[in-house]
Design a protein around this motif. Structure first.
Motif, short mmCIF file in Angstrom:
data_model
loop_
_atom_site.label_atom_id
_atom_site.label_comp_id
_atom_site.label_asym_id
_atom_site.label_seq_id
_atom_site.Cartn_x
_atom_site.Cartn_y
_atom_site.Cartn_z
N SER A 118 -2.61 3.82 5.21
CA SER A 118 -2.53 2.42 4.78
C SER A 118 -3.25 1.53 5.79
CB SER A 118 -1.07 1.96 4.66
OG SER A 118 -0.41 2.75 3.70
N LEU B 92 0.83 -1.21 0.00
CA LEU B 92 0.00 0.00 0.00
C LEU B 92 0.86 1.26 0.00
CD1 LEU B 92 -3.06 -0.55 2.32
CD2 LEU B 92 -2.67 -1.25 -0.02
N ALA C 34 -7.38 -2.69 -2.17
CA ALA C 34 -6.89 -1.68 -1.22
C ALA C 34 -5.75 -0.89 -1.86
CB ALA C 34 -6.42 -2.35 0.07
N ARG C 35 -4.88 -1.58 -2.57
CA ARG C 35 -3.76 -0.88 -3.21
C ARG C 35 -4.25 0.10 -4.27
NH1 ARG C 35 0.83 -4.01 -6.43
NH2 ARG C 35 -0.95 -4.29 -7.81
N PHE D 51 -10.57 -3.35 4.51
CA PHE D 51 -10.55 -4.61 3.77
C PHE D 51 -10.22 -5.80 4.67
CE2 PHE D 51 -10.34 -1.43 0.47
CZ PHE D 51 -11.25 -1.94 -0.44
N ARG E 233 -8.37 -8.79 -2.08
CA ARG E 233 -8.79 -7.61 -1.32
C ARG E 233 -7.63 -6.62 -1.19
NH1 ARG E 233 -11.26 -11.18 2.49
NH2 ARG E 233 -10.09 -10.30 4.23
N LEU F 272 -6.97 1.73 5.37
CA LEU F 272 -7.45 0.93 4.24
C LEU F 272 -7.44 -0.56 4.58
CD1 LEU F 272 -5.98 2.43 0.96
CD2 LEU F 272 -8.38 2.21 1.59
N LEU F 273 -6.38 -0.99 5.27
CA LEU F 273 -6.30 -2.40 5.64
C LEU F 273 -7.47 -2.79 6.54
CD1 LEU F 273 -2.47 -2.94 6.13
CD2 LEU F 273 -3.90 -3.64 4.22
#
Ligand SMILES: Nc1ncnc2c1ncn2[C@@H]1O[C@H](COP(=O)(O)OP(=O)(O)OP(=O)(O)O)[C@@H](O)[C@H]1O
Ligand SMILES: [Mg+2]
Length: 255
Positions: free
Chosen positions: A132, A99, A163-164, A139, A159, A135-136
């Motif tokens: 990051s 990420l 996210a990336r 997901f 997933r 976002l993690l």
């Protein structure tokens, strides 16, 4: 004005016209599907939208501005991000580094800031780490942040790839078979996540998916490609009852 406007987009490989006169319009916040049998030209369409292939004819406009001739990273900078049918992660890097690399492409400090460790570098790095991790969490991968991407099960790799893509802060997100290889439970959860990120991040999403029932459940607008051409477009209800669509899919099952 439409966010994405694709007009008469075509591409030929030798004698094969893989996509022919594709017309497509997405408004802001649309959650749309692109479906069609194997080899219909779905991934090829994504490759043109993201600058991987240069169309033979036609135009692609984002917010009225043509993307034709731009390189993939330039199109990404314009706000278009994608995932791939065949997952493309940095397998030997950790989940969070996958990420952070994506965030780096939009970093506010330059090379000298990083080499000289200027104050902007530290605040930028901290911000990237925090974003990051956010976002993690979305997901459901936060507990795997240190794991190598290669060690994640397939569904989690898919997933992470989404996210990336999100880490590049897109306005338009293109997902190429995001649920491929997932079990029904994972697929259901993923579709909920896709809905949620659309609402939360004010996104526009176009997703390719084979599973008709899945696409019908999540998308509000559907385009059907067959042999490189749009054979139908409309709401899930309209698509479900469309004779040409039924024929295209029954034809595939019969072969
Ligand atoms: N680089 C290329 N060179 C030659 N032919 C290509 C190339 N890329 C795609 N094609 C051809 O274009 C057609 C459409 O392929 P594409 O991968 O877009 O289909 P698809 O709808 O994504 O199929 P699937 O559901 O199997 O992923 C196929 O006949 C494919 O072989
Ligand atoms: Mg494909």
């Amino acid at each position: 004005m439409a966010l994405l406007s694709v007009s008469d987009l075509s591409i030929s490989f030798g004698g094969l016209r893989a996509v022919s006169n594709l017309n497509l319009e997405l408004n802001k916040n649309d959650l749309a599907g692109l479906i069609g049998p194997n080899g219909a030209g779905k991934t090829t369409a994504f490759n043109m939208l993201t600058g991987v292939y240069l169309p033979t004819e036609g135009d692609i406009k984002l917010d009225g501005k043509s993307l034709l001739g731009l390189k993939p990273y330039q199109i990404n900078h314009c706000g278009v991000a994608r995932t791939f049918q065949n997952i493309r992660l940095f397998g030997d890097l950790s989940v969070i580094d996958n990420l952070k690399i994506a965030y780096h492409s939009h970093a506010k400090y330059g090379v000298w800031g990083a080499i000289c460790r200027l104050p902007g570098f530290y605040s930028g790095e901290k911000e990237m780490y925090e974003k990051s991790m956010e976002l993690l969490k979305i997901f459901k991968l936060e507990h795997k942040w240190e794991e190598l991407a290669n060690n994640l099960p397939y569904g989690e790799q898919r997933r992470l790839e989404i996210a990336r893509a999100m880490a590049t802060q897109p306005r338009l997100l293109l997902l190429d078979e995001p649920a491929a290889g997932m079990n029904p439970q994972e697929t259901h959860e993923l579709m909920e996540m896709i809905h949620w990120i659309r609402d939360q991040f004010d996104l526009t999403i176009l997703l390719i998916e084979h599973d008709m029932s899945l696409v019908m459940g999540v998308c509000e607008k559907i385009y059907v490609l067959d042999y490189g051409q749009i054979i139908a477009q409309g709401t899930p209800e309209e698509i479900k009852n469309n004779r040409r669509v039924i024929e295209a899919y029954l034809g595939e099952e019969a072969s």
